[in-house]
Design an enzyme around this catalytic site. Structure first.
Site, PDB file in Angstrom:
ATOM      1  CE  LYS A   1      44.256 -48.948 -31.872  1.00  0.00           C
ATOM      2  NZ  LYS A   1      44.306 -47.928 -32.972  1.00  0.00           N
TER       3      LYS A   1
ATOM      4  CD  GLU B   1      43.129 -38.451 -23.294  1.00  0.00           C
ATOM      5  OE1 GLU B   1      43.001 -38.247 -22.318  1.00  0.00           O
ATOM      6  OE2 GLU B   1      42.148 -38.854 -24.064  1.00  0.00           O
TER       7      GLU B   1
ATOM      8  CB  VAL C   1      39.906 -44.415 -26.300  1.00  0.00           C
ATOM      9  CG1 VAL C   1      38.581 -44.449 -26.566  1.00  0.00           C
ATOM     10  CG2 VAL C   1      40.584 -45.837 -25.471  1.00  0.00           C
TER      11      VAL C   1
ATOM     12  N   GLY D   1      41.616 -41.273 -30.732  1.00  0.00           N
ATOM     13  CA  GLY D   1      42.788 -40.673 -31.400  1.00  0.00           C
ATOM     14  C   GLY D   1      42.795 -39.309 -30.697  1.00  0.00           C
TER      15      GLY D   1
ATOM     16  CB  ILE E   1      38.369 -37.439 -28.887  1.00  0.00           C
ATOM     17  CG1 ILE E   1      38.029 -37.672 -30.410  1.00  0.00           C
ATOM     18  CG2 ILE E   1      37.131 -37.281 -28.098  1.00  0.00           C
ATOM     19  CD1 ILE E   1      36.670 -38.614 -30.792  1.00  0.00           C
TER      20      ILE E   1
ATOM     21  CE  LYS F   1      40.362 -47.142 -31.055  1.00  0.00           C
ATOM     22  NZ  LYS F   1      40.221 -46.550 -32.526  1.00  0.00           N
TER      23      LYS F   1
ATOM     24  N   GLY G   1      44.077 -41.077 -37.332  1.00  0.00           N
ATOM     25  CA  GLY G   1      44.675 -40.049 -38.342  1.00  0.00           C
ATOM     26  C   GLY G   1      46.145 -39.902 -37.634  1.00  0.00           C
TER      27      GLY G   1
HETATM   28  N1  HSE Z   1      42.069 -47.825 -37.026  1.00  0.00           N
HETATM   29  C1  HSE Z   1      41.501 -46.713 -36.081  1.00  0.00           C
HETATM   30  C2  HSE Z   1      40.402 -46.617 -36.352  1.00  0.00           C
HETATM   31  C3  HSE Z   1      42.614 -45.893 -35.799  1.00  0.00           C
HETATM   32  O1  HSE Z   1      39.931 -46.462 -37.692  1.00  0.00           O
HETATM   33  O2  HSE Z   1      39.651 -45.780 -35.554  1.00  0.00           O
HETATM   34  C4  HSE Z   1      42.521 -45.244 -34.471  1.00  0.00           C
HETATM   35  O3  HSE Z   1      42.669 -46.051 -33.504  1.00  0.00           O
END
Ligand code: HSE
Length: 412
Positions: free
Chosen positions: A100, A124, A127, A129, A131, A200, A298
């Site tokens: 990102k 994809e 933003v 993870g 989803i 994001k 994750g």
């Molecule tokens: N460190 C980020 C979070 C990981 O906690 O959302 C995913 O972008």
């Protein structure tokens, strides 16, 4: 057989290998081609893996191999990722990234290069993870004028706030746990200071509104100053504190865009988004509100989004996808105090009774908040909705009576 290379073997990179290996047959069927990981680029040694023979340290091997048509960049950070990705695109290779920081800073330029070379640059996983959000926003919601995007975009901070709200855990203990579970970035300040969420919302706003929004244009505040007293005041108000990223299109075409902790009412869907989950509300003129919800961080959820992009690249190797946005401009995003919101205001005062009267005289219909955790000599209230600069001006005019400790927007 379709050869790919993966740059980076950290949390996401190893997850990509795992997903590609575990679901090999299904992925081959969906891509209509066998996907073979030809190289994995990493400066570290991984001698004991079943696929140790694939590791290389020299980026030029990937760049100069015409058999590699798709490169996955999961190294993170701007450098050398930007240089490598740009070179891959210029060499005629499509690129998939979860990075990102890269997309928020250089996405417009890289999309332009991809367009010129009839290649794909897909992100994809950058933003939310696992989803699906980039593809649904650019394809399924394409008929809409998007009015607003807002959401919980960082899993680590949502996890930390959830532990503070539900379990009374300290910020520090919750952060340690988030790191142990692999949610936090290597440098957790990117999470807790709001920079990750900022990147994001920049990507989503660029995509939704068609012009590049740079992180430096977005007022960003993290959660490090949130205390258990704020959590208690929010509960007394009937809500919770969430780190919210939002971007609203204004009538003159400019954007009101910010990342900040905000108070969210318990009847707002975002209030029940807990732990590492993310949720993004996209407000379209035809659809109304559409909410995307799932695990925003994750290893495997993020890898799942990366692999889906790889499948898309393999299927569309000679057909470019339509992700694109134009260059932004200096005052495309308004100053954050020119936006409108109702505000949570927490102050110190020597005379609560007089302060309450003057606050009512100044702001009109305010809601005062009381909780047993409140320290002595504090007065806390919610202002009516107004221009933030006007609210700040009024607070300044009360400087003799009130010392402002904290203000937060109310999320609508
Ligand atoms: N460190 C980020 C979070 C990981 O906690 O959302 C995913 O972008």
């Amino acid at each position: 057989m379709f050869n790919i290379a993966i740059m980076g073997h950290g949390t996401v990179g190893s997850g990509v290998v795992e997903v590609l290996t575990k679901n090999h047959a299904g992925i081959a069927a969906k891509a209509a081609n066998e996907i073979n990981i030809k190289y994995i680029l990493d400066i570290r040694d991984f001698p004991d893996l079943p696929y140790s023979d694939k590791f290389i340290k020299d980026f030029d091997i990937i760049l100069n191999d015409p058999d590699v048509q798709v490169v996955v960049e999961v190294m993170g950070g701007l450098n050398p990722a930007y240089d490598f990705v740009k070179k891959c695109l210029l060499a005629g290779k499509s690129v998939v990234t979860s990075n990102k920081e890269l997309v928020a800073a250089k996405g417009g330029e890289l999309l332009e290069i991809a367009k010129e070379n009839n290649l794909n640059f897909l992100f994809e996983a950058s933003v939310g993870g696992g989803i699906p959000i980039i593809r649904p926003m650019s394809q399924c919601l394409a008929a809409n004028e998007i009015i607003e995007i807002l959401g919980i975009l960082n899993g680590t901070t949502n996890f930390i706030l959830t532990k503070m709200i539900d379990e009374g855990m300290s910020f520090d203990d919750a952060l340690v746990l988030a790191k142990q579970l692999g949610y936090a970035e290597a440098d957790p300040s990117a999470d807790v200071e709001g920079k990750d969420a900022c990147r994001k919302i920049c990507i989503l706003a660029s995509l939704a509104f068609g012009r590049h929004v740079y992180p430096s244009q977005v007022a960003t505040e993290g959660i490090t100053k949130i205390t258990s007293v704020d959590v208690a005041y929010a509960a007394a108000w009937g809500g919770v504190i969430k780190l919210i990223g939002k971007a609203v299109k204004l009538e003159d075409g400019k954007l009101d865009c910010c990342v900040a902790p905000m108070l969210v009412k318990n009847d707002n869907q975002l209030s029940s988004v807990t732990d590492v989950f993310n949720a993004i509300v996209v407000r379209g003129d035809a659809t109304g509100d559409v909410m995307f919800y799932g695990k925003g961080a994750g290893k495997l959820p993020t890898a799942s989004a990366v692999v889906a992009d790889v499948i898309d690249c393999v299927k569309h190797v000679s057909a470019r996808k339509y992700l694109f946005w134009d260059e932004g401009y200096t005052d495309y995003v308004i100053d954050s105090d020119q936006g409108e919101a109702a505000m949570y205001v927490r102050c110190k005062t020597a005379d609560s009774a007089e302060a309450a009267t003057v606050i009512r005289d100044t702001f009109g219909n305010v809601e005062f908040l009381f909780c047993k955790e409140a320290p002595a000599h504090e007065i806390t209230f919610i202002t009516p909705k107004g221009k933030i600069s006007e609210i700040n001006k009024k607070l300044k005019s009360l400087g003799a009576l009130l010392e402002v400790i904290k203000t937060m927007r109310i999320c609508e």
